[in-house]
Design a protein around this motif. Structure first.
Motif, short mmCIF file in Angstrom:
data_model
loop_
_atom_site.label_atom_id
_atom_site.label_comp_id
_atom_site.label_asym_id
_atom_site.label_seq_id
_atom_site.Cartn_x
_atom_site.Cartn_y
_atom_site.Cartn_z
N UNK A 189 29.98 0.47 126.97
CA UNK A 189 29.66 -0.43 125.87
C UNK A 189 30.75 -0.34 124.80
N UNK A 190 31.26 -1.47 124.31
CA UNK A 190 32.23 -1.42 123.20
C UNK A 190 31.59 -0.78 121.97
N UNK A 191 32.37 -0.05 121.21
CA UNK A 191 31.84 0.66 120.04
C UNK A 191 31.20 -0.31 119.06
N UNK A 192 31.80 -1.46 118.85
CA UNK A 192 31.25 -2.39 117.87
C UNK A 192 29.96 -3.07 118.33
N UNK A 193 29.52 -2.84 119.55
CA UNK A 193 28.26 -3.39 120.04
C UNK A 193 27.14 -2.36 120.07
N UNK A 194 27.43 -1.11 119.67
CA UNK A 194 26.39 -0.09 119.61
C UNK A 194 25.68 -0.25 118.28
N UNK A 195 24.42 -0.67 118.35
CA UNK A 195 23.64 -0.93 117.14
C UNK A 195 22.58 0.14 116.94
N UNK A 196 21.97 0.12 115.76
CA UNK A 196 20.90 1.07 115.47
C UNK A 196 19.73 0.87 116.43
N UNK A 197 19.45 -0.36 116.78
CA UNK A 197 18.34 -0.63 117.71
C UNK A 197 18.61 -0.03 119.09
#
Length: 131
Positions: free
Chosen positions: A97-105
């Protein structure tokens, strides 16, 4: 930027490339021993993405940079513990997963999965702090 993959007399490929390092200096380098031209070009694309520190790089790529940096700062047993937790608990879920797509959810969902596996609270704290 002129990057060129060329065939060596022994049948392998090498690639010459230019990049800007973390200090802002322009560098020229090369790498040898690729079996195919495609393999050399894929390696170069991966390398340049890491050098750019782009937030679209995968967590797996970022982890490699992080471990190279931390290997000079931490004890061997601490590094082994970090690597085990990352490889077994974090990489299977967030690795590609790209880092900018890792969300709190997404992190909360992963934490709920880890809690569901029945680990002790102290181990869960260790796993979560590694992420």
């Amino acid at each position: 930027m002129a990057n060129s993959a060329k065939r060596d007399p022994n049948g392998t490929w090498h690639i010459q490339y230019r990049y800007t390092d973390w200090t802002g200096k322009k560098r020229k380098s090369s790498r040898k021993g690729f079996r195919t031209k495609k393999e050399a070009e894929e390696w170069l694309a991966h390398f340049l993405l890491q050098q750019a520190s782009d937030p679209s790089m995968t967590l797996k790529d970022f982890w490699q940079i992080y471990m190279e940096d931390m290997s000079k700062r931490l004890k061997e047993t601490t590094l082994e513990n970090k690597e085990h937790i990352f490889r077994c608990k974090i990489l299977p879920y967030f690795g590609d997963m790209p880092i900018n797509e890792i969300t709190a959810a997404k992190i909360r969902k992963w934490q709920c999965e880890m809690i569901g596996l029945g680990y002790k609270p102290t181990y869960l704290k260790s796993i979560h702090s590694q992420l």
